[in-house]
Write an enzyme that holds these catalytic residues in place. Sequence first.
Site, PDB file in Angstrom:
ATOM      1  N   SER A 173       0.821  -1.206   0.000  1.00  0.00           N
ATOM      2  CA  SER A 173       0.000   0.000   0.000  1.00  0.00           C
ATOM      3  C   SER A 173       0.866   1.272   0.000  1.00  0.00           C
ATOM      4  CB  SER A 173      -0.954  -0.064   1.201  1.00  0.00           C
ATOM      5  OG  SER A 173      -1.943   0.896   1.078  1.00  0.00           O
ATOM      6  N   ASP A 344      -9.917  -5.547  -3.857  1.00  0.00           N
ATOM      7  CA  ASP A 344      -9.286  -4.516  -3.022  1.00  0.00           C
ATOM      8  C   ASP A 344     -10.157  -3.268  -3.050  1.00  0.00           C
ATOM      9  OD1 ASP A 344      -7.652  -2.448  -1.977  1.00  0.00           O
ATOM     10  OD2 ASP A 344      -5.849  -3.547  -2.554  1.00  0.00           O
ATOM     11  N   HIS A 375      -7.703  -5.543   0.603  1.00  0.00           N
ATOM     12  CA  HIS A 375      -6.537  -4.721   0.934  1.00  0.00           C
ATOM     13  C   HIS A 375      -5.757  -5.216   2.157  1.00  0.00           C
ATOM     14  CE1 HIS A 375      -4.318  -1.111  -0.066  1.00  0.00           C
ATOM     15  NE2 HIS A 375      -4.237  -0.830   1.218  1.00  0.00           N
TER      16      HIS A 375
END
Length: 400
Positions: A173, A344, A375
């Site tokens: 991320s 996600d 995620h």
Amino acid sequence: MNMKHWLSIVLLISSLNCNLCDKRLERLVSDPDENRTPCEMIESRNFKCDTHWAKTADGYIIAIHRVINPILKAAKKPTIRPVVVQHGLIGSTLHWVIGRNLPYLLANYGYDVWMPNSRGNQFSQNHTFLDPEKDSDFWKFSFDEMIIYDSPAVIDYILRKTGYKKLDWIGVSQGAMIMFGLLAEKPEYSAKINLFYGLAPAVFLGNMASQLKSIAKVPGLLKIATLIKAEFAIPRSVLDPVVDQFCGELGGRNICQSVFEFLIGKNPNALNSSRLLVYIKQGINPTSFWNLVHYGSSAATGKFAKFDYGWLENLARYGSINPPEYKLSAINLKNIVIMSSDNDILVSPKDVQILKKAVKVPIIEYRVKDKNFTHGDFCIASNVYEMVNVHIVRHLRQSS
Ligand SMILES: *[C@@H]1O[C@H](CO)[C@@H](O)[C@H](O)[C@H]1NC(C)=O
Ligand SMILES: *[C@@H]1O[C@H](CO)[C@@H](O)[C@H](O)[C@H]1NC(C)=O
Ligand SMILES: *[C@@H]1O[C@H](CO)[C@@H](O)[C@H](O)[C@H]1NC(C)=O
């Protein structure tokens, strides 16, 4: 029966109740991982842990946790090479070490694993001249500063410490995004990176499925939020009693799980819900308000650009009314792999394609096989080994 007898019966019943209640609480809330520090977590998995500090050019002191394979160390065997494992937004080393995740796997394979903590989280609230408690200037940062200050400081520190010329960078991320930013801002850093593995890279966010995007688009909200030059944190002393009270009970647990899933995505088959309290308590780490505001702009504009200070200060800093975009076309590292997933809710497959197009060098792209993978799963899914980590290890071994 007189008053005394009644009283003892009442006491007996209430103590029985209390025992039941304590037992139930104990069963639901007593996972030792809820309160472990990163090193305690690592040591409880029978690895050794070291803490290092890297100083940035602007005076922040970044804490880096290092996982050491005790068997290699005892045998005086050299490690393969340094690998950085970089956490995401609202994260810290804890995001990686709460599970049976990547750092342990890499250390088992013989890699030298380093986990930096982005400025402002609870392990990196240390500065050469600013006091995070007293100086609001400490909190005037967003991921821009993690890109141009934190990551070079961390890379140079590790290479100096280990004597290696290159390291591998695995980021999830924000941890992937800051490496894309660094390689765009300072392309010379590609000489120090062997393999860059970006998991769920949060670079472009314009197509995120999460409702958080609508919040970012509320007119004027980001401008007002920019006035807050402070820490964003939910102190454990506030969070823990609430979480214990509501999420420890079976009924409340479902509500807590829904909130959790709203934030990081829903994949019930891969979530070990008996560890929910660990994930919530250890998962929300401090950052700056400005960092959140910057994410809001990314989601609202769909651009990967620098922080928006308002037109006046933008003009002074950047020479333009709007903040400039990162020049992803300047990236020249040849060895980049990205991995993303269909479900996600923050990094949509569409945004991953926008990223791939913006970067001119070829990127190897993987999509996680599990269609429900989302995620947060890159850190905590129970199938993260088969879905993600096994591929990372294969790539690392191929790219030496
Ligand atoms: C701050 O950094 C120094 C190294 O420069 C380190 O010795 C110290 O323990 C750090 N303090 C905290 C609270 O992290
Ligand atoms: C879920 O977590 C519990 C500990 O809370 C552990 O005993 C169990 O093995 C975990 N399950 C999976 C599938 O990892
Ligand atoms: C994905 O989710 C659906 C619906 O919840 C479920 O039926 C399916 O088994 C899940 N697949 C995997 C691989 O977990």
